[in-house]
Design an enzyme around this catalytic site. Structure first.
Site, short mmCIF file in Angstrom:
data_model
loop_
_atom_site.label_atom_id
_atom_site.label_comp_id
_atom_site.label_asym_id
_atom_site.label_seq_id
_atom_site.Cartn_x
_atom_site.Cartn_y
_atom_site.Cartn_z
N ASP A 15 46.85 31.47 -24.28
CA ASP A 15 45.73 31.72 -23.36
C ASP A 15 44.81 32.82 -23.85
O ASP A 15 43.59 32.64 -23.93
CB ASP A 15 46.26 32.11 -21.98
CG ASP A 15 46.86 30.92 -21.24
OD1 ASP A 15 46.83 29.79 -21.79
OD2 ASP A 15 47.35 31.12 -20.11
N ARG A 96 50.42 47.27 -14.45
CA ARG A 96 49.00 46.92 -14.58
C ARG A 96 48.07 48.12 -14.62
O ARG A 96 47.19 48.19 -15.47
CB ARG A 96 48.58 45.95 -13.46
CG ARG A 96 49.30 44.60 -13.49
CD ARG A 96 49.37 44.01 -14.84
NE ARG A 96 49.84 42.63 -14.86
CZ ARG A 96 50.20 41.98 -15.96
NH1 ARG A 96 50.17 42.61 -17.12
NH2 ARG A 96 50.62 40.73 -15.91
N ASP A 125 47.43 40.02 -10.33
CA ASP A 125 47.22 40.86 -11.51
C ASP A 125 45.74 41.11 -11.80
O ASP A 125 45.37 42.20 -12.24
CB ASP A 125 47.92 40.24 -12.72
CG ASP A 125 49.43 40.32 -12.59
OD1 ASP A 125 49.92 41.34 -12.07
OD2 ASP A 125 50.12 39.38 -12.98
N SER A 177 55.94 30.85 -15.61
CA SER A 177 55.24 31.98 -16.23
C SER A 177 56.14 33.22 -16.23
O SER A 177 56.88 33.47 -15.27
CB SER A 177 53.93 32.21 -15.46
OG SER A 177 53.60 33.57 -15.43
N1 ARG Z 1 54.44 38.21 -8.19
C1 ARG Z 1 54.63 39.38 -8.97
C2 ARG Z 1 53.54 40.38 -8.71
O1 ARG Z 1 52.53 40.02 -8.17
C3 ARG Z 1 54.77 39.06 -10.44
C4 ARG Z 1 53.50 38.67 -11.13
C5 ARG Z 1 53.76 38.18 -12.51
N2 ARG Z 1 52.54 38.06 -13.25
C6 ARG Z 1 52.36 37.21 -14.27
N3 ARG Z 1 51.21 37.24 -14.87
N4 ARG Z 1 53.30 36.38 -14.65
O2 ARG Z 1 53.67 41.53 -9.02
#
Ligand code: ARG
Length: 413
Positions: A15, A96, A125, A177
């Site tokens: 990606d 993040r 994110d 993912s």
């Molecule tokens: N649901 C979790 C959160 O919002 C994990 C997010 C995982 N992110 C990813 N890009 N796979 O913190």
């Protein structure tokens, strides 16, 4: 005219490789790639710089931010007691802002006009990255290709990659993912979207299955200074080494898995699975030590604050004044959170095996059922009389009213 620069949060996956090329083709940006080493492991980082350059980046930064992440983000969060919706130890959410901060620093260093990321338009994110950018440098633009381009599937992305000679990973893509760092691994999406379906046992990377864990329990002692973990089994360790060590210990006993349905900031519920082995031990032990060392009112107040702190982290509001103010409060509470907690790990369970602190407020003589000098048992009677006075008054008035109603009823007949 010289090209404008954009700093791309680059993972090396398909990606973000496609995004790198797309930023050049569609926006005519000069692309600078930034890969943060957050503890995702050698395998994921291997060859990432070469790949970015081959795909067309003019410069690459591979930034080891593990120490910053653990010391300045994870440990303050740990002290606060933040856990989102009772289960999620916030492993992705806390990383993040740390990555966002480094993106901004690099953008400023190279004189970039924008930052780009590969987050989709449905997740948390994107919010976390962009709130960090807004807070730290509001002049920077943000480009989020997933929210604007025509690529809608993996096969679209592969077709785009082929067209521009971007290497396509030979291994089949995982049917979900993954986001991995020193604190946790998260798994979501794809086949995990069905909340009735148990994950495949092969999915997990940091923990063994509880049923496959050793038949012998293991004891682990964690030492704390003012709310910060400083040693494991008597060996002093820096933040990164300490978390890594606890990940291994908890992982081999199947400790630290969570499977939950959570409320995303962007509105929908999603199902996520997390492995946070070391973090689970740390959160457990920290609470044990606070129960020994904090007074009742502070402990209860802190529990309420922890809920708010978890929301702030989850919502990407790390760089907000309230989080900083809460950190100041939490730091004050941690002055006495010093001591040791021993945990017994056994087939996915954590059992407390002992705690001690030079700052303990637990007084064995006070708690004892034996006679003692400090606690005058007959004082309890007066205490209960006054403490229960509102209840007593309410009860008396209710009875009086019932009595009156009863008399009226008699008169009516
Ligand atoms: N649901 C979790 C959160 O919002 C994990 C997010 C995982 N992110 C990813 N890009 N796979 O913190």
């Amino acid at each position: 005219m010289t090209k404008q620069k954009v700093v791309l949060a680059y993972s090396g996956g398909l990606d973000t490789s496609v995004i790198l090329k797309w930023l050049q083709e569609e926006y005519h940006y000069e692309v600078i790639a930034m890969t943060a080493n957050v503890g995702q492991g050698e395998a994921e980082l291997a060859g990432v710089a070469e790949k970015a350059l081959r795909t067309g980046a003019s410069r690459v930064f591979v930034e080891d931010i593990r120490e910053d992440l653990v010391k300045n983000y994870i440990f303050p969060m740990l002290k606060s007691g933040a856990v989102y919706e009772g289960k999620y130890l916030l492993g992705t959410a806390i990383a993040r802002p740390a990555i966002g901060k480094r993106l901004v620093e690099i953008a400023e260093q190279v004189g970039a006009a924008a930052i780009a990321h590969g987050c989709t338009g449905k997740g948390n994110d994107q919010v976390r990255f962009e709130l960090a950018v807004k807070a730290l440098n509001p002049e920077l633009k943000v480009v989020a290709p997933w929210r604007e381009w025509a690529i809608a599937s993996r096969s679209d992305a592969i077709a785009y990659a082929r067209k521009f000679d971007i290497p396509v990973p030979v291994t089949a893509e995982k049917p979900y993912s993954i986001d991995s760092n020193i604190w946790h691994i998260s798994y979501e999406g794809g086949i995990l979207e069905d909340p009735e379906r148990e994950p495949d046992p092969e999915m997990f990377r940091l923990t063994c299955a509880p049923e496959a864990a050793p038949d012998q329990p293991e004891l682990v002692r964690i030492d704390w200074e003012k709310g910060t973990p400083v040693a494991v089994n008597g060996a002093a360790l820096g933040p990164v080494a300490l978390v890594e060590k606890l990940n291994r210990i908890a992982g081999r006993h199947g400790v630290g898995r969570t499977d939950m349905v959570e409320n995303r900031l962007v509105g929908m519920k999603s199902r996520g699975i997390y492995e946070t082995p070391g973090g689970t031990l740390l959160a457990f032990a920290h609470r044990e030590l606070e129960q020994l060392t904090l007074d009742r009112e502070t402990y209860h107040f802190k529990e309420a604050v922890a809920l708010k702190y978890a929301e702030l982290v989850y919502y990407g509001l790390w760089f907000c004044p309230l989080r900083e103010a809460i950190d100041a409060f939490v730091a004050q509470t941690q002055e006495t959170v010093t001591g040791s907690v021993t945990l017994k790990l056994y087939k996915g369970n954590i059992i407390v095996a002992g705690r001690r602190s030079p700052e303990t407020l637990y007084h064995q003589g006070m708690a004892t059922f034996e006679a003692d000098a400090l606690f005058e048992q007959k004082d309890a009677q007066g205490f209960i009389n006054l403490f229960g006075l509102p209840l007593k008054i309410k009860g008396l008035l209710a009875r009086a009213r019932e009595g009156e109603a009863g008399r009226r009823e008699v008169l009516r007949r």
